[in-house]
Design a protein around this motif. Sequence first.
Motif, mmCIF file in Angstrom:
data_model
loop_
_atom_site.group_PDB
_atom_site.id
_atom_site.type_symbol
_atom_site.label_atom_id
_atom_site.label_comp_id
_atom_site.label_asym_id
_atom_site.label_seq_id
_atom_site.Cartn_x
_atom_site.Cartn_y
_atom_site.Cartn_z
ATOM 1 N N LEU A 88 0.815 -1.218 0.000
ATOM 2 C CA LEU A 88 0.000 0.000 0.000
ATOM 3 C C LEU A 88 0.845 1.263 0.000
ATOM 4 N N ASP A 89 0.379 2.250 -0.741
ATOM 5 C CA ASP A 89 0.827 3.628 -0.540
ATOM 6 C C ASP A 89 0.365 4.006 0.861
ATOM 7 N N LEU A 90 1.209 4.687 1.625
ATOM 8 C CA LEU A 90 0.854 5.004 3.016
ATOM 9 C C LEU A 90 -0.409 5.840 3.127
ATOM 10 N N ARG A 91 -0.749 6.538 2.051
ATOM 11 C CA ARG A 91 -1.936 7.396 2.097
ATOM 12 C C ARG A 91 -3.233 6.608 2.018
ATOM 13 N N THR A 92 -3.146 5.314 1.796
ATOM 14 C CA THR A 92 -4.349 4.508 1.590
ATOM 15 C C THR A 92 -5.194 4.436 2.860
ATOM 16 N N THR A 93 -6.452 4.829 2.729
ATOM 17 C CA THR A 93 -7.354 4.687 3.869
ATOM 18 C C THR A 93 -7.717 3.221 4.048
ATOM 19 N N LEU A 94 -8.230 2.907 5.233
ATOM 20 C CA LEU A 94 -8.682 1.535 5.464
ATOM 21 C C LEU A 94 -9.767 1.170 4.457
ATOM 22 N N LEU A 95 -10.644 2.120 4.142
ATOM 23 C CA LEU A 95 -11.716 1.859 3.176
ATOM 24 C C LEU A 95 -11.146 1.478 1.807
ATOM 25 N N ASP A 96 -10.178 2.257 1.319
ATOM 26 C CA ASP A 96 -9.607 1.953 -0.001
ATOM 27 C C ASP A 96 -8.809 0.655 0.023
ATOM 28 N N ALA A 97 -8.154 0.370 1.136
ATOM 29 C CA ALA A 97 -7.430 -0.905 1.239
ATOM 30 C C ALA A 97 -8.412 -2.065 1.123
ATOM 31 N N LEU A 98 -9.544 -1.952 1.801
ATOM 32 C CA LEU A 98 -10.544 -3.022 1.744
ATOM 33 C C LEU A 98 -11.110 -3.162 0.339
ATOM 34 N N ARG A 99 -11.560 -2.058 -0.231
ATOM 35 C CA ARG A 99 -12.278 -2.113 -1.500
ATOM 36 C C ARG A 99 -11.358 -2.352 -2.699
ATOM 37 N N GLU A 100 -10.287 -1.562 -2.787
ATOM 38 C CA GLU A 100 -9.480 -1.541 -4.009
ATOM 39 C C GLU A 100 -8.365 -2.584 -4.004
ATOM 40 N N HIS A 101 -7.929 -2.976 -2.825
ATOM 41 C CA HIS A 101 -6.802 -3.901 -2.749
ATOM 42 C C HIS A 101 -7.221 -5.307 -2.336
ATOM 43 N N LEU A 102 -8.165 -5.400 -1.402
ATOM 44 C CA LEU A 102 -8.598 -6.727 -0.947
ATOM 45 C C LEU A 102 -9.930 -7.128 -1.587
ATOM 46 N N HIS A 103 -10.518 -6.206 -2.348
ATOM 47 C CA HIS A 103 -11.782 -6.470 -3.037
ATOM 48 C C HIS A 103 -12.882 -6.889 -2.075
#
Lengths: 189, 332
Positions: free
Chosen positions: A37-52
Amino acid sequence: MTSKSSAQSGNLTAPADALTTHPVRLLVNGTHHTVELDLRTTLLDALREHLHVTGPKKGCDHGQCGACTVLVNGRRIYSCLTLAVMHEPDEVTSIEGLGAPGALHPLQTAFIEHDGFQCGYCTPGQICSAVGMLAEARAGFPSHATAAVASPDIELTDAEIRERMSGNICRCAAYPNIVAAIRDAAKGA
Amino acid sequence: MRAFTYERAADVRGALAALAAGGEGARFISGGTNLLDLMKLEIERPTHLVDISRLPLRDIEQLPDGGLRIGAQAANSDTAAHAVVRARYPVLSEALVAGASGQLRNKASIGGNVLQRTRCPYFYDTPSPCNKREPGSGCAAIGGINRTHAILGASDACIATHPSDMAVALAALEAQVELLGADGATRVVAIGDFHLLPGSTPHIETAIRPGEMITALVLPPPPPGVQLYRKVRDRASYEFALVSVAVIVASKGGIITAARVAFGGVAHKPWRSREAEAALVGRPATMATYRAAAEAALKGAVGRGHNDFKIELARRTLCRSLANAVQRVPEP
């Protein structure tokens, strides 16, 4: 994990070049993940965009709508207003972790029985929020609707449910049925 | 959002050292509910974040003098639910649950709460001039849409209000902010001196010094009297105050014997009104007295057009709050 120890500040999670990604360990719905992750990634974006994990929704991205609500270590928060890297090694639970087709969470069942939604966009956040809210009420948390904050006993009246759920907006205005669903689920809890 | 580096502090001393090592752009992050929102808009542009959210500063402990020490990392929700806060400082619990939403109260720390920044829409609207965001650029709220803005203590440079409900209760309770510096020295600042009026430097909002960390809020023993927090806002919940009032009032034989009054939503800081307090003590607990106190409290108020209504709203909110507080518990 890009980490190095520092005598002064303990686990220095991500020093050096901010423009690179860093491996972040997340525990989501019972499964461990390590995601770059880019450090700027919110928990929401990590869940949605990275972990689907797309149950949590992005409504306002500013903590004003509640669609992104998840449970972190059992407490409800807005996943849009926190950084993913801040949640190593927390236990994150989204709607996907609460129930599944054929094995619905009692609140999911109650929302269906009471028709507690129209378009459904806010519903995962509403249900995660309701799970957290009922735990808070059981723990005796007061609310703005509580007549005497010193009283340890909370009676979940409709006014209490509405106040405690005010951090979740429903643009279809399914509020009466949402309140009815939560009222029913609370009785069964 | 601008790029930044991140580290998680292992202990308080390490956090202070990390902040100092991080240079001018380093910032502490705790709940992050205000800071991250402002970072997304690039109003806040830290180059390095020191995560202090897991530091062991969450305890709420009773002090030998009868006061209460609330660790700065205690969540708003846990503080509001704490048995001692509810029983002895109900105005603080009421103010906390009047603010934000359940989700935000679970995340926000009480240390961060007093440091949160204004919700003036022009502060958030980056194309607009704002002396708080860009010193010297001007104030778009003066002459703009200023329905929510300050009526007391404002300046020609800034008419923003402080958004915290909790801090209004703290002002009435005469709380102290405990600060720890990079040199290891602790100092305490009275809540009334902690937040600053805008003057010509509205970008300087508190008395916190570079490199310092809030470690606790310290409450003296509660003053005598019934405590009450009343908030008036545009919707029933999850909204900032147009006007709020924290009152602590004691009466005996129909005469007011002690009073504390603080307003929220009206100024750049929680607005303690010693003028109102002086107009209450020793006088009969009647609406005429409350009205006189309200007139005294708002004597220097200045409306900017859209917010003119807040002057009378503040007066009436105080009157109603005092009447309710006096009625809330029978006199001994």
